[in-house]
Write a protein that holds these residues in place. Sequence first.
Motif, PDB file in Angstrom:
ATOM      1  N   SER A   1       0.827  -1.205   0.000  1.00 36.03           N
ATOM      2  CA  SER A   1       0.000   0.000   0.000  1.00 36.03           C
ATOM      3  C   SER A   1       0.863   1.257   0.000  1.00 36.03           C
ATOM      4  CB  SER A   1      -0.912   0.004   1.225  1.00 36.03           C
ATOM      5  OG  SER A   1      -1.810  -1.081   1.183  1.00 36.03           O
ATOM      6  N   LEU A   2       0.371   2.299  -0.679  1.00 41.11           N
ATOM      7  CA  LEU A   2       1.067   3.584  -0.737  1.00 41.11           C
ATOM      8  C   LEU A   2       0.412   4.549   0.251  1.00 41.11           C
ATOM      9  CD1 LEU A   2       3.084   5.573  -2.041  1.00 41.11           C
ATOM     10  CD2 LEU A   2       1.310   6.091  -3.745  1.00 41.11           C
TER      11      LEU A   2
ATOM     12  N   MET B   1       6.395   3.720   8.683  1.00 36.87           N
ATOM     13  CA  MET B   1       5.590   3.141   7.606  1.00 36.87           C
ATOM     14  C   MET B   1       6.426   2.210   6.735  1.00 36.87           C
ATOM     15  SD  MET B   1       2.509   4.150   8.029  1.00 36.87           S
ATOM     16  CE  MET B   1       2.353   4.832   9.689  1.00 36.87           C
ATOM     17  N   ARG B   2       7.611   2.652   6.386  1.00 37.62           N
ATOM     18  CA  ARG B   2       8.482   1.825   5.545  1.00 37.62           C
ATOM     19  C   ARG B   2       8.923   0.554   6.275  1.00 37.62           C
ATOM     20  NH1 ARG B   2      10.311   3.825   0.819  1.00 37.62           N
ATOM     21  NH2 ARG B   2       9.762   5.991   0.318  1.00 37.62           N
ATOM     22  N   ARG B   3       9.136   0.681   7.584  1.00 38.98           N
ATOM     23  CA  ARG B   3       9.519  -0.506   8.366  1.00 38.98           C
ATOM     24  C   ARG B   3       8.418  -1.550   8.352  1.00 38.98           C
ATOM     25  NH1 ARG B   3      11.042   0.180  14.637  1.00 38.98           N
ATOM     26  NH2 ARG B   3       8.760   0.100  14.847  1.00 38.98           N
TER      27      ARG B   3
ATOM     28  N   GLU C   1       1.289   3.491  17.392  1.00 39.75           N
ATOM     29  CA  GLU C   1      -0.169   3.607  17.385  1.00 39.75           C
ATOM     30  C   GLU C   1      -0.665   4.032  16.005  1.00 39.75           C
ATOM     31  OE1 GLU C   1      -3.798   6.227  19.388  1.00 39.75           O
ATOM     32  OE2 GLU C   1      -1.731   6.524  20.050  1.00 39.75           O
ATOM     33  N   VAL C   2       0.054   4.942  15.373  1.00 47.30           N
ATOM     34  CA  VAL C   2      -0.320   5.366  14.022  1.00 47.30           C
ATOM     35  C   VAL C   2      -0.257   4.176  13.074  1.00 47.30           C
ATOM     36  CG1 VAL C   2       0.193   6.935  12.112  1.00 47.30           C
ATOM     37  CG2 VAL C   2       0.552   7.692  14.474  1.00 47.30           C
ATOM     38  N   VAL C   3       0.804   3.390  13.190  1.00 51.11           N
ATOM     39  CA  VAL C   3       0.953   2.197  12.347  1.00 51.11           C
ATOM     40  C   VAL C   3      -0.227   1.247  12.548  1.00 51.11           C
ATOM     41  CG1 VAL C   3       2.318   0.112  11.985  1.00 51.11           C
ATOM     42  CG2 VAL C   3       3.460   2.319  12.209  1.00 51.11           C
ATOM     43  N   ALA C   4      -0.607   1.027  13.797  1.00 53.40           N
ATOM     44  CA  ALA C   4      -1.711   0.111  14.093  1.00 53.40           C
ATOM     45  C   ALA C   4      -3.014   0.611  13.480  1.00 53.40           C
ATOM     46  CB  ALA C   4      -1.867  -0.048  15.602  1.00 53.40           C
ATOM     47  N   ARG C   5      -3.243   1.914  13.555  1.00 53.78           N
ATOM     48  CA  ARG C   5      -4.481   2.473  12.992  1.00 53.78           C
ATOM     49  C   ARG C   5      -4.479   2.382  11.473  1.00 53.78           C
ATOM     50  NH1 ARG C   5      -6.824   7.091  16.545  1.00 53.78           N
ATOM     51  NH2 ARG C   5      -6.108   6.513  18.615  1.00 53.78           N
TER      52      ARG C   5
ATOM     53  N   HIS D   1      -2.962   0.059   9.665  1.00 55.11           N
ATOM     54  CA  HIS D   1      -3.250  -1.351   9.343  1.00 55.11           C
ATOM     55  C   HIS D   1      -4.744  -1.642   9.481  1.00 55.11           C
ATOM     56  CE1 HIS D   1       0.544  -3.257   8.502  1.00 55.11           C
ATOM     57  NE2 HIS D   1       1.118  -2.745   9.576  1.00 55.11           N
ATOM     58  N   ALA D   2      -5.353  -1.161  10.566  1.00 57.15           N
ATOM     59  CA  ALA D   2      -6.765  -1.461  10.817  1.00 57.15           C
ATOM     60  C   ALA D   2      -7.669  -0.870   9.743  1.00 57.15           C
ATOM     61  CB  ALA D   2      -7.166  -0.925  12.197  1.00 57.15           C
TER      62      ALA D   2
END
Length: 229
Positions: free
Chosen positions: A3-4, A22-24, A108-112, A114-115
Motif C-alpha cells: 500500500s502507498l 511506515m516503511r519498516r 499507534e499510528v501504524v496500528a491504525r 493497518h486497521a
Amino acid sequence: MSSLILIADDEGEIVEILDAYMRREGFRTVAASDGQQAVDLHASLKPDLVLLDVRMPVRDGWDVLGELRRRGETPVIMVTALDQDLDKLQALRIGADDYIIKPFKPIEVVARVHAILRRSVGAADAKVLRVGPLEVQLENYLAAIFTPDGKRRLDLTLTEFRILAHMARIPLRVFTRIEIMEACFPNQDVLERTIDSHVSHLRRKLESAGAVGLLTNVRGVGYRLEPDA
C-alpha cells in the motif's frame, strides 16, 4: 504491491518519523509539505491512505480533506495537534476515518493504518457485506436481517439499498449527508432533507425487521451503522 501512504505534513521531523515507521512495516510512502502538493499527489498517485495534518501552508488540512472526499473514499487519518472536541467533530463531519492527536506514539499510528486498510480493502472486495444482524448482497441488490426467528428480507427501494450498502462498507463510520448525497446521488441536485427522508424510511424498515438501533443518527454530523446495537 504494498500500500502507498501519502504523508501530508509541513513538519519535517514528523514526516521523517512517520516515513520510517511506515516503511519498516512494508508500506510505500510519499510526502507532501503543503496542502496543494497533497491534493496534487493524491490525484497523480492515487495513494491507498492519507495521513493528513491540519495546519499546513497553501491549503489547510480541512480544505484538503474536503477535496479528497469530493473525489472519492480514500481513507484519511488526521494527525494534528488540534485536540479540541470541535476539531474532532469537524474532522468527522468532513469525512475523516480517524483522528490522532500530536504528540503521538508512532506504533499507534501504524496500528491504525493497518486497521483502516484491512477494513477498507475488505469492504471494497466483498460481494456480501455483514454488519451485525444485517446482510447486504451487492450483486443481487438484496438485503436481509437475521433474527432468532430466521432471516427477514428487507423490501427496499433502489435509493435505500444504495444508502445502506454505502454505509455497510465501513461500519461505525459517521457518514455526513453530503457524503451520502455524493455517493448515492451522483450528478443530481438533491437537498439534505431528502437524504433525511430516505434514511428515515430505511430506519423504519430495519426496525420493523428486528434491527432496532442498527442505523443511528449522530447529532449535528450524520448517520452510521452500529454493528453491536
